[in-house]
Design a protein around this motif. Structure first.
Motif, PDB file in Angstrom:
ATOM      1  N   TYR A 169       0.837  -1.207   0.000  1.00 16.66           N
ATOM      2  CA  TYR A 169       0.000   0.000   0.000  1.00 16.66           C
ATOM      3  C   TYR A 169       0.870   1.255   0.000  1.00 16.66           C
ATOM      4  O   TYR A 169       0.645   2.189  -0.786  1.00 16.66           O
ATOM      5  CB  TYR A 169      -0.909  -0.020   1.227  1.00 16.66           C
ATOM      6  N   LYS A 209       3.977   1.620  -0.900  1.00 17.30           N
ATOM      7  CA  LYS A 209       4.772   1.786  -2.119  1.00 17.30           C
ATOM      8  C   LYS A 209       3.970   2.499  -3.198  1.00 17.30           C
ATOM      9  O   LYS A 209       4.517   3.258  -4.011  1.00 17.30           O
ATOM     10  CB  LYS A 209       5.260   0.422  -2.617  1.00 17.30           C
ATOM     11  N   LYS A 210       2.640   2.279  -3.200  1.00 20.93           N
ATOM     12  CA  LYS A 210       1.772   2.996  -4.137  1.00 20.93           C
ATOM     13  C   LYS A 210       1.544   4.433  -3.681  1.00 20.93           C
ATOM     14  O   LYS A 210       1.475   5.353  -4.494  1.00 20.93           O
ATOM     15  CB  LYS A 210       0.430   2.270  -4.268  1.00 20.93           C
ATOM     16  N   GLU A 211       1.413   4.615  -2.370  1.00 23.03           N
ATOM     17  CA  GLU A 211       1.170   5.948  -1.815  1.00 23.03           C
ATOM     18  C   GLU A 211       2.414   6.833  -1.868  1.00 23.03           C
ATOM     19  O   GLU A 211       2.302   8.066  -1.945  1.00 23.03           O
ATOM     20  CB  GLU A 211       0.716   5.825  -0.356  1.00 23.03           C
ATOM     21  N   PRO A 223       5.357   6.739  -4.140  1.00 22.47           N
ATOM     22  CA  PRO A 223       6.121   6.212  -5.277  1.00 22.47           C
ATOM     23  C   PRO A 223       7.558   6.722  -5.291  1.00 22.47           C
ATOM     24  O   PRO A 223       7.831   7.889  -5.005  1.00 22.47           O
ATOM     25  CB  PRO A 223       5.335   6.726  -6.489  1.00 22.47           C
TER      26      PRO A 223
END
Length: 218
Positions: free
Chosen positions: A69, A71-73, A75
């Motif tokens: 989660y 890593k997406k938030e 970048p």
């Protein structure tokens, strides 16, 4: 359920907004077996013992599932194990399925879940972001703390087994939600009454919730 990474660290001084801050939030993975004692792991310390550490916060646990989660938030940011200041990076122990008072065995040690993590500004120091504390709490991905009920040795790769559950089990995620809720409904009050009967929930949390119930005239 297993211990994916075992992380420790000693307090260090870092610069934050032009000031020197002492923090123990910088944790790094360690190999081999490590002694787990009543107050912490060997090689691990907290900087501000007024809000960190102690027997009710001997081990901070954070689910490895949440790394995807973040890593997406966030970048482009490196997120090594231990990035959130956790001692245990775990697999298959999530806040909605882990309850206050749950007892687990890890290696030759036993632990009991005491409370969710409420982040302080030092999480922002770790991420060099003033916004990180708010985002962390809003995400619901807080992790939780263990108290040590039996000292022993632990290591990455250890299986985590359920020993017992409290009869008044309330999920960690529910406690976090109730902590930040502006007002309580009937179901919330029922959950809080159960939580107040959990022996492992620290006195400071019980005092806070009793005060909230009192203000709500419950």
């Amino acid at each position: 359920m297993k211990l994916v990474s075992l992380n420790v660290g000693l307090p260090r001084q870092v610069m934050w907004h032009g000031h020197s801050v002492t923090t123990g939030i910088f944790k790094e993975p360690v190999a081999g077996r490590v002694a787990l004692r009543k107050l912490n792991l060997d090689g691990d310390r907290q900087a501000d013992l007024s809000v960190h550490g102690g027997k009710d916060k001997a081990v901070y646990c954070y689910p490895v599932e949440h790394y995807g989660y973040w890593k997406k938030e966030l970048p482009g940011r490196e997120l090594p194990m231990g990035m959130f200041g956790e001692n245990f990076t775990t697999d298959a122990l999530l806040e909605d399925s882990v309850h206050l008072g749950d007892r687990f065995s890890v290696g030759s040690a036993e632990l009991v879940v005491t409370q969710p993590r409420l982040p302080c500004y030092k999480l922002g120091v770790r991420f060099q972001s003033d916004d990180m504390v708010r985002r962390f709490l809003a995400s619901g991905r807080t992790g939780f703390y263990f108290a040590v009920t039996r000292e022993g040795e632990v290591g990455a790769g250890d299986e985590i087994k359920v020993v017992s559950r409290d009869d008044n089990a309330v999920p960690v995620s529910e406690i976090t939600r109730l902590y930040i809720a502006k007002r309580y409904g009937d179901d919330d009050v029922a959950s809080l009454r159960r939580a107040l009967r959990v022996v492992a929930l620290p006195g400071s949390w019980k005092e806070y919730f009793r005060e909230r119930l009192g203000k709500a005239n419950v």
